[in-house]
Design a protein around this motif. Structure first.
Motif, PDB file in Angstrom:
ATOM      1  N   TYR A  51       0.860  -1.178   0.000  1.00 40.77           N
ATOM      2  CA  TYR A  51       0.000   0.000   0.000  1.00 40.77           C
ATOM      3  C   TYR A  51       0.904   1.237   0.000  1.00 40.77           C
ATOM      4  O   TYR A  51       1.399   1.646   1.029  1.00 40.77           O
ATOM      5  CB  TYR A  51      -0.906  -0.042   1.229  1.00 40.77           C
ATOM      6  N   LEU A  90      -8.136  -5.072   0.929  1.00 42.32           N
ATOM      7  CA  LEU A  90      -7.246  -4.031   1.426  1.00 42.32           C
ATOM      8  C   LEU A  90      -8.106  -2.888   1.944  1.00 42.32           C
ATOM      9  O   LEU A  90      -9.022  -2.436   1.254  1.00 42.32           O
ATOM     10  CB  LEU A  90      -6.350  -3.542   0.278  1.00 42.32           C
ATOM     11  N   ASN A 139      -2.725  -2.509  -9.696  1.00 46.42           N
ATOM     12  CA  ASN A 139      -3.623  -2.702  -8.549  1.00 46.42           C
ATOM     13  C   ASN A 139      -5.057  -2.230  -8.758  1.00 46.42           C
ATOM     14  O   ASN A 139      -5.956  -2.654  -8.044  1.00 46.42           O
ATOM     15  CB  ASN A 139      -3.032  -1.995  -7.318  1.00 46.42           C
ATOM     16  N   ILE A 181      -8.714   0.864   2.654  1.00 41.84           N
ATOM     17  CA  ILE A 181      -8.228   2.199   2.279  1.00 41.84           C
ATOM     18  C   ILE A 181      -8.375   3.089   3.511  1.00 41.84           C
ATOM     19  O   ILE A 181      -9.489   3.286   4.008  1.00 41.84           O
ATOM     20  CB  ILE A 181      -9.035   2.766   1.097  1.00 41.84           C
TER      21      ILE A 181
END
Length: 268
Positions: free
Chosen positions: A5, A204, A25, A206
């Motif tokens: 990230y 994932l 991604n 954010i």
């Protein structure tokens, strides 16, 4: 799936590193897009529009249903605004920020900001309280809309301007990196659209700081996780604006409400 990230700074052009990260991604995160004082101005402007809409009981904007809910004190609030750039000069000005034009380079030539199309500039206002009707959203892709309309699946990106600092426990955007490159079958059937709220081992979170900007590909599987905290610390506001390619299809006050938008809970 181990996706690093990385957070970037948005300059006057998209760098090769930024483009490569996005291509791989299907999302990208830029720090410090707007300042703290601008955030306060944005919130005040949204409250002015909210006050006006509550007064006249505004039901739709250009065919898009307005989503109402209750605040922590039980008072009525707008939880989803559409076409805000047409409702207040501050949002019109924000939509014309030249840095947003830079983001068009992330996809094919001929892309544009969807200020007059789809739902225009949207502001979502989530708050986790007993009476809130807008606390989470199940897994979905934004590409499904085109399929609903029988259209070719054109590239579409979603810009998010985040007005709150989020930790994972605050809920917010969860994505499956790389799924923008999936087959049409997986776009349609990988998960149960909107009904599946479960965490995915490969998702994932954010986690923006207030003022950050993110972009995600519309074909990417994503959801909005519910905050595990309640009350004022669960409040989060995010502005979305689409980047669109393909046929220009502006909306007007006479635009019909799409079939899928009649299910108000399914609209982002």
């Amino acid at each position: 799936m181990n996706h690093q990230y990385v957070q970037f700074t948005l300059g006057h052009k998209i760098t090769t590193e930024q483009q490569d990260f996005f291509n791989e991604n299907g999302f990208i995160h830029f720090k410090n897009f707007i300042k703290t004082e601008t955030i306060q101005d944005v919130i005040r402007a949204s409250e002015q529009v909210q006050s006006e809409w509550l007064k006249i009981n505004r039901v739709k904007v250009n065919g898009i249903p307005v989503k109402y809910g209750k605040d922590l004190d039980g008072s009525a609030i707008v939880q989803r605004f559409a076409f805000l750039n047409q409702q207040h000069p501050l949002f019109a000005e924000l939509a014309q920020d030249p840095r947003l034009e830079v983001l068009l380079n992330l996809i094919a030539p001929g892309a544009r900001l969807g200020t007059e199309e789809k739902d225009g500039m949207v502001l979502n206002h989530y708050v986790n309280s007993e009476e809130s009707k807008f606390t989470q959203m199940g897994w979905h892709t934004d590409g499904l809309r085109d399929i609903f309309h029988g259209l070719k699946l054109n590239p579409m990106l979603n810009i998010g301007i985040h007005l709150n600092t989020l930790n994972p426990e605050n809920g917010g955007l969860r994505i499956l990196p790389g799924t923008h490159k999936q087959s049409l079958y997986n776009l349609l059937f990988r998960k149960k659209y909107f009904l599946d709220n479960h965490a995915d081992a490969n998702e994932l979170a954010i986690t923006p700081t207030a003022g950050d900007l993110t972009v995600h590909d519309g074909r990417l599987w994503h959801r909005v996780a519910q905050s595990s905290v309640t009350g004022e610390s669960s409040r989060r506001r995010v502005i979305y604006l689409p980047i669109i390619a393909g046929k220009y299809e502006p909306k007007t006050e006479n635009s019909p409400t799409a079939f899928y938008q009649r299910f108000a809970g399914l609209v982002k």
